[in-house]
Write a protein that holds these residues in place. Structure first.
Motif, PDB file in Angstrom:
ATOM      1  N   PHE A  67       0.922  -1.168  -0.051  1.00  0.00           N
ATOM      2  CA  PHE A  67      -0.044  -0.175  -0.054  1.00  0.00           C
ATOM      3  C   PHE A  67       0.693   1.307   0.048  1.00  0.00           C
ATOM      4  CE2 PHE A  67      -2.690  -3.364   2.090  1.00  0.00           C
ATOM      5  CZ  PHE A  67      -3.647  -3.373   1.198  1.00  0.00           C
ATOM      6  N   SER A  68       1.975   1.317  -0.516  1.00  0.00           N
ATOM      7  CA  SER A  68       2.729   2.275  -0.753  1.00  0.00           C
ATOM      8  C   SER A  68       2.885   2.928  -2.104  1.00  0.00           C
ATOM      9  CB  SER A  68       4.274   1.747  -0.373  1.00  0.00           C
ATOM     10  OG  SER A  68       4.876   0.907  -1.335  1.00  0.00           O
ATOM     11  N   ARG A  69       3.281   3.968  -2.153  1.00  0.00           N
ATOM     12  CA  ARG A  69       3.325   4.694  -3.545  1.00  0.00           C
ATOM     13  C   ARG A  69       4.712   5.155  -3.708  1.00  0.00           C
ATOM     14  NH1 ARG A  69      -0.915   8.900  -5.634  1.00  0.00           N
ATOM     15  NH2 ARG A  69      -2.156   7.018  -5.926  1.00  0.00           N
ATOM     16  N   LYS A  70       5.455   4.770  -4.995  1.00  0.00           N
ATOM     17  CA  LYS A  70       6.573   5.342  -5.234  1.00  0.00           C
ATOM     18  C   LYS A  70       6.436   6.658  -6.231  1.00  0.00           C
ATOM     19  CE  LYS A  70       9.130   1.112  -4.876  1.00  0.00           C
ATOM     20  NZ  LYS A  70       9.884  -0.106  -5.489  1.00  0.00           N
ATOM     21  N   ILE A  71       7.057   7.558  -5.959  1.00  0.00           N
ATOM     22  CA  ILE A  71       6.952   8.721  -7.032  1.00  0.00           C
ATOM     23  C   ILE A  71       8.236   9.140  -7.604  1.00  0.00           C
ATOM     24  CG2 ILE A  71       4.919   9.623  -5.700  1.00  0.00           C
ATOM     25  CD1 ILE A  71       7.020  11.676  -4.282  1.00  0.00           C
ATOM     26  N   ALA A  72       8.059   9.605  -8.914  1.00  0.00           N
ATOM     27  CA  ALA A  72       9.326  10.004  -9.687  1.00  0.00           C
ATOM     28  C   ALA A  72       9.130  11.318 -10.384  1.00  0.00           C
ATOM     29  CB  ALA A  72       9.703   8.895 -10.829  1.00  0.00           C
ATOM     30  N   VAL A  73      10.250  11.961 -10.609  1.00  0.00           N
ATOM     31  CA  VAL A  73      10.422  13.224 -11.361  1.00  0.00           C
ATOM     32  C   VAL A  73      11.257  13.006 -12.473  1.00  0.00           C
ATOM     33  CG1 VAL A  73      11.902  14.306  -9.750  1.00  0.00           C
ATOM     34  CG2 VAL A  73      10.218  15.810 -11.107  1.00  0.00           C
ATOM     35  N   ARG A  74      11.136  13.740 -13.707  1.00  0.00           N
ATOM     36  CA  ARG A  74      11.954  13.553 -14.773  1.00  0.00           C
ATOM     37  C   ARG A  74      11.917  14.796 -15.338  1.00  0.00           C
ATOM     38  NH1 ARG A  74       9.736   8.113 -16.956  1.00  0.00           N
ATOM     39  NH2 ARG A  74       7.611   8.807 -17.253  1.00  0.00           N
ATOM     40  N   ALA A  75      13.031  15.277 -16.135  1.00  0.00           N
ATOM     41  CA  ALA A  75      13.010  16.395 -17.046  1.00  0.00           C
ATOM     42  C   ALA A  75      13.962  16.018 -18.103  1.00  0.00           C
ATOM     43  CB  ALA A  75      13.433  17.670 -16.488  1.00  0.00           C
ATOM     44  N   TYR A  76      14.069  16.357 -19.284  1.00  0.00           N
ATOM     45  CA  TYR A  76      14.947  16.109 -20.305  1.00  0.00           C
ATOM     46  C   TYR A  76      16.040  16.991 -20.206  1.00  0.00           C
ATOM     47  CZ  TYR A  76      16.976  15.769 -24.898  1.00  0.00           C
ATOM     48  OH  TYR A  76      18.067  15.709 -25.971  1.00  0.00           O
ATOM     49  N   LEU A  77      17.163  16.753 -19.927  1.00  0.00           N
ATOM     50  CA  LEU A  77      18.400  17.592 -19.904  1.00  0.00           C
ATOM     51  C   LEU A  77      19.543  16.975 -21.012  1.00  0.00           C
ATOM     52  CD1 LEU A  77      18.744  17.196 -16.012  1.00  0.00           C
ATOM     53  CD2 LEU A  77      17.678  19.032 -17.438  1.00  0.00           C
TER      54      LEU A  77
END
Length: 99
Positions: A73-83
């Motif tokens: 019942f956990s949630r993994k979050i991610a963030v990304r940007a093109y570099l």
């Protein structure tokens, strides 16, 4: 100190956008940076980066995703940007695409 930078972005065929920020700094800060004042150098760089990140979030240039784990019942979050690495940015400079 340093003024609030104005950010813009451009679309390029290399598959992303380039964000460029420009700001003016006071003569005091210019002199402090030229004299190698570590605090002035660090504070200017940190302000520019913080303002750039805000611009990128506001203009949806950063993607946020999440994935739920039904077992824990956990949630993994991610963030990304093109570099692009500096050597690829150099190609745009040579083509006079960065103003």
């Amino acid at each position: 100190m340093i003024s609030d930078p104005q950010f813009t972005s451009w679309e390029y065929s290399i598959g992303g956008k380039m964000v460029v920020g420009r700001a003016e700094m006071s003569d005091d800060y210019r002199r402090m940076m030229e004299d190698g004042d570590e605090y002035a150098i660090k504070s200017v760089k940190e302000k520019l980066v913080r303002d750039m990140v805000s611009f990128m979030i506001e203009n949806r240039l950063v993607e946020f995703t999440h994935q739920d784990d039904p077992i824990t019942f956990s949630r993994k979050i991610a963030v990304r940007a093109y570099l692009a690495p500096n050597d690829q940015v150099k190609i745009l400079r040579l083509a006079n695409k960065i103003v």
